[in-house]
Design an enzyme around this catalytic site. Structure first.
Site, PDB file in Angstrom:
ATOM      1  N   GLY A 155       0.837  -1.124  -0.026  1.00 17.58           N
ATOM      2  CA  GLY A 155       0.034  -0.006  -0.018  1.00 17.58           C
ATOM      3  C   GLY A 155       0.831   1.187  -0.087  1.00 17.58           C
ATOM      4  CG  HIS A 179      12.073  38.561   2.357  1.00 14.15           C
ATOM      5  ND1 HIS A 179      11.915  37.794   1.342  1.00 14.15           N
ATOM      6  CD2 HIS A 179      13.172  39.189   2.645  1.00 14.15           C
ATOM      7  CE1 HIS A 179      13.195  37.551   0.941  1.00 14.15           C
ATOM      8  NE2 HIS A 179      13.943  38.458   1.679  1.00 14.15           N
ATOM      9  CB  ALA A 223      -6.835  13.674  13.868  1.00 16.87           C
TER      10      ALA A 223
HETATM   11  P1  FAD Z   1      -9.945   6.940  16.988  1.00 15.00           P
HETATM   12  O1  FAD Z   1      -8.684   7.777  17.125  1.00 15.00           O
HETATM   13  O2  FAD Z   1      -9.744   5.643  16.455  1.00 15.00           O
HETATM   14  O3  FAD Z   1     -10.588   6.504  18.550  1.00 15.00           O
HETATM   15  C1  FAD Z   1     -11.448   5.627  19.021  1.00 15.00           C
HETATM   16  C2  FAD Z   1     -11.447   5.346  20.313  1.00 15.00           C
HETATM   17  O4  FAD Z   1     -12.499   4.676  20.572  1.00 15.00           O
HETATM   18  C3  FAD Z   1      -9.991   4.413  20.581  1.00 15.00           C
HETATM   19  O5  FAD Z   1      -9.594   4.974  21.715  1.00 15.00           O
HETATM   20  C4  FAD Z   1     -10.761   3.291  20.754  1.00 15.00           C
HETATM   21  O6  FAD Z   1     -10.069   2.386  21.744  1.00 15.00           O
HETATM   22  C5  FAD Z   1     -12.195   3.674  21.483  1.00 15.00           C
HETATM   23  N1  FAD Z   1     -13.173   2.532  21.434  1.00 15.00           N
HETATM   24  C6  FAD Z   1     -13.720   1.819  20.164  1.00 15.00           C
HETATM   25  N2  FAD Z   1     -14.694   1.266  20.563  1.00 15.00           N
HETATM   26  C7  FAD Z   1     -14.897   1.527  21.960  1.00 15.00           C
HETATM   27  C8  FAD Z   1     -15.741   1.122  22.680  1.00 15.00           C
HETATM   28  N3  FAD Z   1     -16.886   0.201  22.409  1.00 15.00           N
HETATM   29  N4  FAD Z   1     -15.906   1.543  24.031  1.00 15.00           N
HETATM   30  C9  FAD Z   1     -14.867   2.273  24.607  1.00 15.00           C
HETATM   31  N5  FAD Z   1     -13.941   2.758  23.620  1.00 15.00           N
HETATM   32  C10 FAD Z   1     -14.026   2.453  22.357  1.00 15.00           C
HETATM   33  N6  FAD Z   1      -4.779  11.742  10.994  1.00 15.00           N
HETATM   34  C11 FAD Z   1      -4.557  12.975  10.652  1.00 15.00           C
HETATM   35  O7  FAD Z   1      -5.385  13.828  10.627  1.00 15.00           O
HETATM   36  N7  FAD Z   1      -3.000  13.472  10.666  1.00 15.00           N
HETATM   37  C12 FAD Z   1      -2.098  12.410  10.684  1.00 15.00           C
HETATM   38  O8  FAD Z   1      -0.849  12.510  10.607  1.00 15.00           O
HETATM   39  C13 FAD Z   1      -2.495  11.181  10.634  1.00 15.00           C
HETATM   40  N8  FAD Z   1      -1.529   9.975  10.993  1.00 15.00           N
HETATM   41  C14 FAD Z   1      -2.104   9.024  11.132  1.00 15.00           C
HETATM   42  C15 FAD Z   1      -0.835   7.878  11.254  1.00 15.00           C
HETATM   43  C16 FAD Z   1      -1.398   6.602  11.482  1.00 15.00           C
HETATM   44  C17 FAD Z   1      -0.184   5.603  11.466  1.00 15.00           C
HETATM   45  C18 FAD Z   1      -2.744   6.229  11.515  1.00 15.00           C
HETATM   46  C19 FAD Z   1      -3.141   4.680  11.526  1.00 15.00           C
HETATM   47  C20 FAD Z   1      -3.585   7.112  11.313  1.00 15.00           C
HETATM   48  C21 FAD Z   1      -3.341   8.571  11.279  1.00 15.00           C
HETATM   49  N9  FAD Z   1      -4.202   9.425  10.920  1.00 15.00           N
HETATM   50  C22 FAD Z   1      -3.905  10.545  11.119  1.00 15.00           C
HETATM   51  C23 FAD Z   1      -5.623   9.094  11.191  1.00 15.00           C
HETATM   52  C24 FAD Z   1      -6.183   9.480  12.802  1.00 15.00           C
HETATM   53  O9  FAD Z   1      -5.625   8.774  13.521  1.00 15.00           O
HETATM   54  C25 FAD Z   1      -7.632   9.018  12.672  1.00 15.00           C
HETATM   55  O10 FAD Z   1      -8.412   9.809  11.650  1.00 15.00           O
HETATM   56  C26 FAD Z   1      -8.112   9.472  14.086  1.00 15.00           C
HETATM   57  O11 FAD Z   1      -7.712   8.995  15.019  1.00 15.00           O
HETATM   58  C27 FAD Z   1      -9.721   9.406  13.962  1.00 15.00           C
HETATM   59  O12 FAD Z   1     -10.330   9.583  15.271  1.00 15.00           O
HETATM   60  P2  FAD Z   1     -11.546   9.026  16.022  1.00 15.00           P
HETATM   61  O13 FAD Z   1     -11.752   9.926  17.104  1.00 15.00           O
HETATM   62  O14 FAD Z   1     -12.596   8.968  14.830  1.00 15.00           O
HETATM   63  O15 FAD Z   1     -11.109   7.511  16.171  1.00 15.00           O
HETATM   64  P1  NAI Z   2      -4.713   4.697   2.386  1.00 18.34           P
HETATM   65  O1  NAI Z   2      -6.069   4.703   1.846  1.00 18.34           O
HETATM   66  O2  NAI Z   2      -4.144   6.101   2.345  1.00 18.34           O
HETATM   67  O3  NAI Z   2      -3.700   3.722   1.351  1.00 18.34           O
HETATM   68  C1  NAI Z   2      -4.197   2.547   1.129  1.00 18.34           C
HETATM   69  C2  NAI Z   2      -3.258   2.127  -0.267  1.00 18.34           C
HETATM   70  O4  NAI Z   2      -3.127   0.699  -0.532  1.00 18.34           O
HETATM   71  C3  NAI Z   2      -3.927   2.721  -1.539  1.00 18.34           C
HETATM   72  O5  NAI Z   2      -3.198   3.265  -2.332  1.00 18.34           O
HETATM   73  C4  NAI Z   2      -4.500   1.347  -2.207  1.00 18.34           C
HETATM   74  O6  NAI Z   2      -4.781   1.418  -3.315  1.00 18.34           O
HETATM   75  C5  NAI Z   2      -3.468   0.429  -1.833  1.00 18.34           C
HETATM   76  N1  NAI Z   2      -4.263  -1.039  -1.435  1.00 18.34           N
HETATM   77  C6  NAI Z   2      -5.037  -1.329  -1.092  1.00 18.34           C
HETATM   78  N2  NAI Z   2      -5.317  -2.718  -1.382  1.00 18.34           N
HETATM   79  C7  NAI Z   2      -4.470  -3.299  -1.766  1.00 18.34           C
HETATM   80  C8  NAI Z   2      -3.508  -4.372  -1.925  1.00 18.34           C
HETATM   81  N3  NAI Z   2      -4.317  -5.483  -1.842  1.00 18.34           N
HETATM   82  N4  NAI Z   2      -2.394  -4.529  -2.372  1.00 18.34           N
HETATM   83  C9  NAI Z   2      -1.416  -3.375  -2.855  1.00 18.34           C
HETATM   84  N5  NAI Z   2      -2.106  -2.116  -2.453  1.00 18.34           N
HETATM   85  C10 NAI Z   2      -3.439  -2.060  -1.992  1.00 18.34           C
HETATM   86  O7  NAI Z   2      -4.684   3.876   3.607  1.00 18.34           O
HETATM   87  P2  NAI Z   2      -3.445   3.825   4.751  1.00 18.34           P
HETATM   88  O8  NAI Z   2      -2.245   4.313   4.195  1.00 18.34           O
HETATM   89  O9  NAI Z   2      -3.668   2.508   5.270  1.00 18.34           O
HETATM   90  O10 NAI Z   2      -3.968   4.784   5.800  1.00 18.34           O
HETATM   91  C11 NAI Z   2      -5.361   4.708   6.410  1.00 18.34           C
HETATM   92  C12 NAI Z   2      -5.933   6.087   6.527  1.00 18.34           C
HETATM   93  O11 NAI Z   2      -5.244   6.718   7.842  1.00 18.34           O
HETATM   94  C13 NAI Z   2      -5.683   7.089   5.587  1.00 18.34           C
HETATM   95  O12 NAI Z   2      -6.660   7.017   4.451  1.00 18.34           O
HETATM   96  C14 NAI Z   2      -5.578   8.287   6.097  1.00 18.34           C
HETATM   97  O13 NAI Z   2      -7.103   8.927   6.320  1.00 18.34           O
HETATM   98  C15 NAI Z   2      -5.078   8.042   7.610  1.00 18.34           C
HETATM   99  N6  NAI Z   2      -3.876   8.661   7.548  1.00 18.34           N
HETATM  100  C16 NAI Z   2      -3.397   9.928   7.573  1.00 18.34           C
HETATM  101  C17 NAI Z   2      -2.437  10.514   7.613  1.00 18.34           C
HETATM  102  C18 NAI Z   2      -2.003  11.984   7.332  1.00 18.34           C
HETATM  103  O14 NAI Z   2      -3.038  12.516   7.766  1.00 18.34           O
HETATM  104  N7  NAI Z   2      -0.885  12.213   7.503  1.00 18.34           N
HETATM  105  C19 NAI Z   2      -1.441   9.486   8.072  1.00 18.34           C
HETATM  106  C20 NAI Z   2      -1.549   8.144   8.080  1.00 18.34           C
HETATM  107  C21 NAI Z   2      -2.713   7.561   7.817  1.00 18.34           C
END
Ligand code: FAD
Ligand code: NAI
Length: 474
Positions: free
Chosen positions: A190, A453, A329
């Protein structure tokens, strides 16, 4: 008697904890339930973002970038480093410390805002518009009641069919953020946001990284000019990105073997020390017992909501990754605030047209609004202007001149329709474009505003000038 609240928020990710704080600020008695725990069982509010997402990934991106600078660009500044080495354990320790500061910060904010926090799993136990019962299963179980429920349960990583995560060799995002030593060969499935960010971290620390992407185009969501530039730069950095692949099998023993067909349909085999699978995320409603109250989910498992985050049930709302829209987020936070406002009858504002996207690679990639390709496909007449960081004095002083700012405006009205940046601090620069678009600004508005600047933001002003073919510094 069950504890009673005006609002119960299930989930304390960025959506949930912000919704709870805003609801409390608006005078509602508010509880927030979250089940995330540290290795020793303590509460760790903040959700995916704080624990295994935004925050730890940016901590590791910073550490690995520092290492990369020390190894590759300090010498040009006349700074010589001898015996440079990486201590991954220390890097991970620092990352964990940053995460904990954020967990503790949220607990402090709950206290300060008088949000009652429950540590455990929240699930629906019954109820209707007059009030809902929610059971909290933590160290002990108890049932609380509330007039309004906000579901903010987030998302989970999607596994490849038939290839579960073991977080030893086959890693999801949590595993990708905790690799204990630098793998010699790292595979990433991915080439999305996580694949590129995590691939960059481990590439900079010395791994050979191969990214396998199913789609034939690279970064299809980004503007084509940005995607092309990014592909060029990442290749130069040593990220091998194979597009148009079809994964057939993944097997693991001492290492991981991936069999796949390449873009020409030829069978290939690659062996890695570890494999990150980052192919998107699925909504998390596990354990919520949505069926007890008849909360409607769509066929992909997302809680069904209208534009204002109302579910099919009166007084039950859902926000963030568990509902439609970008999994970001800041989108979750905006929805959280808007729902709290709506509950007390105030206006809740979320503008999906101005949600910024950032990919924290180096250079960073950020955009807001539509791409040139989307707009042209929609038949919108546009004019565009670009300005390279190469011609920006601050970027030259920083020694970071990759990339450009591209502005797209309506050809007739000059209203800004999209801004796309690849380059230093794109994540910060994009805010100006978000503000401009939110206020319906024209490219001329940006071109007329005095920018400090030397600053990187001058590239945005120059891109605005370029829309009218009148750049000054290029
Ligand atoms: P979540 O953050 O997933 O929180 C949900 C919470 O609910 C969790 O703590 C979970 O344990 C809890 N929960 C679930 N079910 C229950 C239940 N039944 N009872 C009690 N608690 C429960 N987004 C950005 O904007 N910028 C970034 O740089 C960015 N980087 C990312 C990097 C990675 C590696 C990943 C995986 C995601 C990244 N994201 C980023 C995406 C971002 O993390 C999510 O969009 C965001 O966390 C979503 O917020 P949320 O509150 O909807 O859910
Ligand atoms: P993503 O949707 O960004 O990317 C997934 C990639 O995997 C796509 O390019 C898709 O075509 C590819 N893919 C899907 N199935 C595949 C397969 N079978 N084989 C090979 N490639 C395949 O999802 P990702 O990177 O998992 O992140 C999830 C979400 O978390 C993002 O969409 C984003 O919303 C959030 N996130 C945001 C960040 C930020 O804001 N900087 C950082 C990291 C995550």
């Amino acid at each position: 008697m069950a504890k009673q609240f005006d609002v119960v928020v299930i989930g304390a990710g960025p959506g949930g904890y912000i919704a709870a704080i805003r609801a409390a600020q608006l005078g509602l008695s508010t509880a927030c339930i979250d089940e995330w725990k540290t290795a020793d069982g303590k509460p760790a509010p903040g959700g995916t973002c704080t624990n295994v997402g935004c925050i730890p990934s940016k901590a590791l991106l910073q550490s690995s970038e520092n290492y990369d600078h020390a190894g590759h660009s300090f010498a040009e500044h006349g700074i010589h480093v001898k015996g440079l080495s990486v201590d991954v354990a220390q890097m991970l320790k620092r990352k964990d410390k940053v995460v904990k500061q954020n967990n503790d910060g949220i607990l402090y904010l709950f206290k300060k805002n008088k949000v009652t926090f429950f540590h455990g799993r929240g699930s629906f136990a019954g109820g209707d518009a007059s009030g809902y019962q929610v059971t909290v299963a933590g160290k002990t179980a108890e049932t609380i009641t509330a007039k309004h429920v906000i579901v903010a349960t987030g998302s989970n990583p999607r596994a490849l069919p038939g290839t579960p995560f073991d977080n030893n060799l086959i890693l999801d995002n949590a595993g990708a953020l905790a690799i204990p030593d630098v793998p010699k060969r790292l595979g990433v499935i991915g080439a999305g946001v996580i694949g590129l960010e995590m691939g960059s971290v481990w590439r900079r620390l010395g791994s050979e990284v191969q990214v396998l992407e199913a789609l034939p185009t690279f970064l299809g969501a980004a503007d084509e000019a940005v995607a092309n530039e990014a592909a060029k730069v990442f290749k130069k950095q040593g990220l091998a990105i194979d597009l148009g692949v079809k994964i057939s099998t993944v097997t693991s023993k001492k290492n991981v073997t991936v069999e796949y067909a390449d873009s020409a349909g030829k069978a290939q085999t690659a062996t890695f020390d570890r494999l990150i699978v980052a192919i998107g995320r699925v909504p998390n409603t596990d354990g919520l017992k949505a069926e007890v109250v008849g909360l409607k989910l769509d066929d992909r498992g997302f809680v069904t909501v209208d534009d204002e985050c109302r579910t099919n049930l009166p007084n039950v709302w859902a926000i963030g990754d568990v509902v439609r829209g970008p999994m970001l987020a800041h989108k979750a936070e905006e929805e959280g605030v808007a729902v709290a406002q709506r509950i007390v009858g105030k206006y809740g504002h979320v503008d999906f047209n101005t949600v910024p996207w950032v990919i924290y690679t180096s250079p960073e990639i950020a955009w807001v609004g539509k791409t040139e390709q989307q707009l042209r496909a929609e038949g919108v007449e546009v004019k565009t202007g670009s300005f390279p960081f190469m011609a920006n004095g601050r970027a030259r002083a920083l020694g970071d001149t990759t990339g450009f700012v591209k502005m797209i405006a309506d050809a007739k009205t000059d209203r800004i329709l999209g801004v796309h940046i690849i380059g230093p601090m794109a994540s910060e620069l994009i805010s100006e474009a978000v503000v401009a678009m939110e206020f319906g600004a024209s490219s001329e508005d940006i071109a007329m505003i005095c920018h400090a600047h030397p600053s990187l933001s001058e590239a945005t002003k120059e891109a605005a000038l370029a829309v009218d073919n009148r750049t000054l510094n290029f």
